[in-house]
Design an enzyme around this catalytic site. Structure first.
Site, PDB file in Angstrom:
ATOM      1  CG  MET A  93      -1.828  -1.188   1.338  1.00  0.00           C
ATOM      2  SD  MET A  93      -2.928  -1.376  -0.066  1.00  0.00           S
ATOM      3  CE  MET A  93      -4.061  -0.044   0.240  1.00  0.00           C
ATOM      4  CG  ASP A 205      -4.675  -6.154   6.084  1.00  0.00           C
ATOM      5  OD1 ASP A 205      -4.822  -7.398   6.117  1.00  0.00           O
ATOM      6  OD2 ASP A 205      -3.603  -5.609   5.782  1.00  0.00           O
TER       7      ASP A 205
END
Length: 333
Positions: A93, A205
């Site tokens: 990310m 997550d």
């Protein structure tokens, strides 16, 4: 890779079973036949088999899902009121840097998260709106979002409370935490997740790497809701591999269906199972990524006491209890 929805997953599963039983050469030939017979499944079938290749196996998604900016940050660069000192970590990310306040108003160290540019669709307005939402999270067990913005080159950044700690599973094992201690830490995690859900923020997550225990023994959740920043409007219900870790993914994430608070609750259940039983409820570390994904969707988890009994030596070592004592504590629901 876009994941198959629930209907296509049920169609893909027997085809994958058939292909995985074949050696490389006949598998390739059979794959061509199946793709010709099932044109709508050709792409996901190839993608799933590719993800099962030896080079792709592992417990976590690694590498950069999104390409980094061409002008990657370097030590000494200013980001808002902070100067980047050194890189703390990098993942799919974005990158996280140690930052120091440098405008003379305050002193202190922070974590500066720099999402990859292609990971933030929707532009500055959307990013600012989502950052304000995350800024509403205020809980002692959630790392605080201190600031957010865009650099002159439109690089988004998040300034987050710097947390020095160990992942919760590693901390528990290193300290020989008892069953009671593990449960107390888990209750702190639950309180933090509940707070975020009440603010309409999903984590998506939850995993040990995002749940640290500090030197004082307090839980701190990281990246809470950060995945939400990376999703374009309307994409939240269509999960992709970029936004979760397979070992902690809920079935709806694997199947690409709608996400909800139960998605986080499922990950919490996996975390508790691993903290107490010492293993994943469905997957085996020796399995490939594809096999682990299928196990999440298709395998009924064993009772925690049954799973723990299969690794009794590890239970005794990790909890500072005798194996029989530890197993007695895990009986029942």
């Amino acid at each position: 890779m876009r994941l198959p929805d629930a209907e296509n997953w049920s169609r893909l599963s027997p085809l994958i079973d058939e292909l995985l039983e074949l050696e490389a050469a006949p598998r390739s030939a059979r794959l061509l036949e199946l793709c010709a017979l099932h044109l709508d499944l050709a792409a996901p079938l190839r993608d799933l088999l590719a993800s099962d290749a030896p080079g792709e196996r592992g417990g976590f998604l690694v590498g950069q899902v999104f390409p980094p900016a061409s002008d990657s940050p370097v030590a000494g660069q200013r980001v808002g009121a902070y100067t980047l000192e050194r890189e703390l970590g990098v993942g799919g990310m974005g990158a996280v840097w140690l930052g120091r306040r440098s405008d003379g108003r305050f002193e202190g160290e922070v974590a500066v998260k720099l999402p990859h540019l292609n990971a933030v669709p929707g532009g500055a307005e959307r990013f600012a709106r989502e950052a304000r939402l995350l800024g509403r999270l205020s809980h002692p067990n959630i790392a605080s979002l201190l600031d957010a913005g865009l650099t002159e080159k439109s690089q988004p950044y998040l300034v987050i409370e710097l947390v020095n700690g160990e992942p919760i599973d590693r901390w528990c094992d290193q300290h020989g935490a008892t069953v009671e201690r593990r449960v107390r830490l888990f209750l702190e995690v639950l309180a933090a997740v509940e707070h975020a859900h009440l603010k309409f923020v999903l984590h998506r997550d939850l995993k040990p790497g995002n749940i640290l225990v500090t030197a004082e023994g307090r839980v701190k959740l990281l990246d809470f809701g950060i995945a939400k920043l990376m999703e374009a409007d309307g994409v939240a219900e269509q999960a992709t591999l970029a936004f979760f870790t397979i070992d902690y993914a809920a079935p709806e994430q694997i199947q690409g269906t709608e996400l909800s608070t139960t998605t986080d609750v499922y990950a919490l259940g996996v975390l508790l199972f691993q903290l107490l039983a010492g293993r994943h409820p469905t997957a085996d570390p020796a399995q490939s990524r594809l096999e682990r994904m299928r196990a999440v969707v298709e395998t009924e988890p064993k009772a925690m006491s049954t799973a723990a009994a299969e690794v009794t030596s590890g239970i005794a070592q990790r909890t500072s209890l005798s194996a029989p004592h530890a197993l007695r504590r895990l009986r029942g629901d």
